[in-house]
Scaffold this motif. Structure first.
Motif, PDB file in Angstrom:
ATOM      1  N   ASN A  84      45.378  35.179  32.272  1.00  0.00           N
ATOM      2  CA  ASN A  84      44.160  35.981  32.081  1.00  0.00           C
ATOM      3  C   ASN A  84      43.086  35.752  33.137  1.00  0.00           C
ATOM      4  O   ASN A  84      41.955  36.231  32.990  1.00  0.00           O
ATOM      5  CB  ASN A  84      43.581  35.697  30.688  1.00  0.00           C
ATOM      6  N   GLY A  85      43.426  35.025  34.194  1.00  0.00           N
ATOM      7  CA  GLY A  85      42.521  34.903  35.324  1.00  0.00           C
ATOM      8  C   GLY A  85      42.636  36.124  36.227  1.00  0.00           C
ATOM      9  O   GLY A  85      43.126  37.177  35.813  1.00  0.00           O
ATOM     10  N   VAL A  86      42.234  35.971  37.496  1.00  0.00           N
ATOM     11  CA  VAL A  86      42.227  37.139  38.386  1.00  0.00           C
ATOM     12  C   VAL A  86      43.596  37.447  38.988  1.00  0.00           C
ATOM     13  O   VAL A  86      43.758  38.467  39.647  1.00  0.00           O
ATOM     14  CB  VAL A  86      41.183  36.988  39.517  1.00  0.00           C
ATOM     15  N   ASN A  87      44.573  36.581  38.765  1.00  0.00           N
ATOM     16  CA  ASN A  87      45.931  36.886  39.233  1.00  0.00           C
ATOM     17  C   ASN A  87      46.947  36.663  38.123  1.00  0.00           C
ATOM     18  O   ASN A  87      47.579  35.608  38.040  1.00  0.00           O
ATOM     19  CB  ASN A  87      46.294  36.041  40.454  1.00  0.00           C
ATOM     20  N   PRO A  88      47.139  37.683  37.277  1.00  0.00           N
ATOM     21  CA  PRO A  88      48.159  37.571  36.225  1.00  0.00           C
ATOM     22  C   PRO A  88      49.522  38.084  36.690  1.00  0.00           C
ATOM     23  O   PRO A  88      50.388  38.387  35.877  1.00  0.00           O
ATOM     24  CB  PRO A  88      47.588  38.486  35.128  1.00  0.00           C
TER      25      PRO A  88
END
Length: 672
Positions: free
Chosen positions: A243-247
């Motif tokens: 769920n961060g900026v790179n899933p």
């Protein structure tokens, strides 16, 4: 002599600078004739065309013009008044018989030339039978092919628009006055604060972690504060892969890669689990940064920088947390490339995680963010503007999803990734490394990976708990797909109509050639043969430029505003054996003060929403004039509103709310 009178209503856009004091002229063109070119003068003159104004005029003709096909508009300056730009939104014409003809315009007129605008009913090329309409269509596309030219910025990556400065871009695709001023203000105030504190130029190392808090006193978010408190925790480290900026990197692991020799005793020393069994049960996950292997790093402040290509193994625990259980920092297993474990010393394990998070910065920024949203959105937009006229249903559907994309990408090339750009100067992968990563990323990008239902399935992530990117993204894909299918099935009743639409085929042909460099292995269609194939591709285009971009862009400062969680660069090599790290070594490894400051200021700028933000599904410009597509837009908006409410309800009970794909927070286009 009796005349036939047409009632003409002109709507000037409610934008800064939309007003003209020039004389405006109109000509009505129909199937049975055309009017004289007439000066639009009335009781409101000279303020008939100020921003937000609606003005009505009468155009008289000796006989009926039949069905109206197009209008011609031009404006001429008075001797004492300068040529000023004008932004007409639309023109409506009521015939003597009461028929209403709508002409969407939504573009700047900056010269004294005559401009043609088609009646609003969407028409494909093979049904545009009126000779005047066909001529106008041909003329428009000829002009657009001259205004929107392809260029090669770097060989081996998607092509871009040819422009030497923002003023080379046609006015219709440039930033608004509001967007321009806010963007410049946000950039300048961030750097001004850093200069004031003397941070932007300091090439010193940090003397302790808490010092980093001084970079920005005011600029922080709830999430960046949360990250600052929890960045060292394994559970939060694992959470960010979902769920961060790179899933986009994490995938289920059923067989360990041959270059990652993890054993059961390493990861489960108390034998509370069995690695083989956990893989069979779908509880083991892998993040492999192999695209970064061998990438040349640059010098920053005269010092060599380091970028690893790690492998990370994660375990879904019985309490449904995703926990890192092994990290190898280089691709080739050797004695001086240890596999780090949570049972190692505090600084060994923390250092390994920081090297992963720094690799994450380059993988995210160059592949997931720049290539897979910005560069693709530009290709989709340039091809649309070159090949699809305004009267085409595809243009009406997609033009809102191209807003500002060409100028923001021009600025990215100039300010971020150019030879003197911030990314080039202050990221380990700037310069040659960036080019290598972009080329590696394009060669591994597939059509399936751009379509979230297939991408989630291919990575084996359908049942991972607490994966809000997946949950919200799949719902958004379904809603967009239903909307696109409804619109396109209005105009394409069967596959034959898709196949014979030459403009549609040129659009996808250009995308295949200039976006995917004519590589059939990507799975991108080279032409459309069926309606479902067209619907799926257009869904992907809208999803990529709106939802996917929001997911990988909006949280950049949230997760990177606390530098140790996402360092743009590291300036010491990774440890070659365990037990050699400590706090002093970690501080020497982190980027210098100026590198930290520049990185954080850039992430603040890239995460800042503009006040003229347009959320997904909101279409202030009414390109569709027929009733059915207008109703489909209302249905689309209602579904998005329902989803937004459900996301807000869910977020209200989460420790870390996932807001990036809430439709009210998703912009229609790649605009920042």
């Amino acid at each position: 002599m009796k005349t036939v009178d047409y009632k003409v209503t002109v709507y000037t856009g409610d934008l800064v600078g939309a007003t003209t004091l020039n004389n405006v002229y109109i000509k009505l063109v129909g199937t049975d004739g055309e009017s004289q070119r007439q000066w639009l003068i009335g009781l409101k003159w000279p303020v008939a065309f100020i921003g937000g104004e609606v003005s009505t005029f009468t155009v008289s003709c000796p006989t009926s013009l039949g069905k109206l096909v197009l209008i011609e508009l031009d404006k001429q300056r008075l001797p004492i008044i300068l040529q000023d730009p004008w932004f007409p939104a639309k023109v409506e014409v009521e015939s003597p018989g009461g028929d209403i003809y709508k002409f969407p315009i939504y573009r700047w007129i900056t010269d004294s030339e005559v401009h043609h605008f088609r009646e609003g009913k969407a028409l494909r090329v093979f049904e545009d039978s009126n000779h005047l309409g066909a001529y106008s269509r041909e003329k428009e596309l000829k002009q657009r092919s001259e205004d929107y030219c392809w260029d090669v910025y770097i060989k081996g990556i998607p092509h871009c628009i040819k422009a030497d400065n923002p003023l080379d871009l046609p006015t219709e695709v440039r930033f608004s006055f509001t967007k321009t001023t806010e963007f410049a203000f946000t950039a300048s105030t961030g750097l001004a604060e850093l200069n004031l504190k003397g941070l932007a130029a300091s090439q010193e190392s940090w003397s302790n972690i808490d010092e980093i808090k001084q970079v920005f006193w005011v600029k922080h978010t709830k999430m960046s504060d949360y990250v600052q408190k929890h960045w060292k925790e394994d559970a939060f480290f694992g959470y960010q892969f979902l769920n961060g900026v790179n899933p986009m990197l994490i995938r289920r692991c059923s067989v360990l890669p041959s270059n990652f020799p993890v054993t059961n005793d390493m990861v489960f020393p108390k034998h509370q689990f069995n690695l083989e069994d956990e893989m069979k049960n779908g509880n083991i996950f892998l993040c492999d940064y192999k695209r970064l292997d061998g990438v040349e790093t640059r010098l920053i402040n005269g010092k060599k920088q380091y970028l690893m290509a790690p492998l990370v193994l994660l375990h879904k625990t019985p309490n449904e947390k995703l926990m890192p259980i092994a990290i190898q920092l280089k691709q080739t297993p050797t004695d001086d490339n240890p596999i780090f474990l949570p049972t190692d010393s505090e600084y060994d394990w923390l250092t390994a995680k920081i090297f992963v998070r720094s690799a994450e910065f380059s993988e995210h920024q160059l592949n997931v963010h720049l290539l897979r949203t910005h560069l693709l959105a530009e290709v989709f937009a340039v091809s649309l503007l070159r090949n699809i006229p305004k009267v085409h249903p595809l243009y009406k559907l997609l033009i809102p999803h191209t807003r500002y994309s060409l100028q923001i990408n021009y600025l990215a090339r100039k300010l971020l990734i150019s030879k003197t750009g911030v990314f080039t100067a202050f990221a380990a992968s700037g310069g040659e490394g960036m080019i290598t990563i972009l080329r590696n990323s394009l060669s591994s990008m597939t059509y399936r990976s751009l379509c979230i239902p297939e991408d989630i399935a291919d990575r084996g992530l359908e049942t991972v708990p607490n994966f809000y990117y997946r949950d919200d993204g799949l719902r958004l894909w379904e809603i967009i797909h239903r909307f696109v299918r409804g619109i396109l099935q209005q105009y394409y009743k069967n596959d034959i109509e898709v196949q014979k639409d030459s403009e549609l085929q040129k659009w996808i042909g250009d995308i295949f050639e200039h976006g995917f460099l004519s590589k059939p292995g990507t799975g991108i269609p080279q032409r459309f043969t069926t309606v479902p194939e067209l619907v799926k591709f257009v869904t992907m285009v809208i999803f990529t430029g709106s939802c996917q971009h929001a997911a990988v862009n909006s949280g950049q400062f949230d997760y990177g505003g606390w530098m140790p969680n996402t360092p743009t660069s590291l300036q010491q090599p990774p440890p070659t054996k365990k037990g050699t790290t400590n706090e002093a070594m970690l501080l020497k490894t982190l980027p210098d003060v100026n590198t930290t400051a520049q990185g954080m200021a850039t992430l603040w700028l890239l995460s800042k929403q503009s006040s003229d933000f347009v959320p997904l599904g909101q279409y202030p410009e009414e390109h569709f004039t027929e009733e059915i597509p207008r109703q489909l837009i209302k249905d689309f908006q209602a579904e998005l509103k329902t989803l937004s409410s459900e996301i807000k309800d869910r977020n209200s009970i989460l420790d870390i709310p996932y807001t990036y794909m809430d439709p009210t927070e998703v912009e229609n286009s790649v605009a920042i």
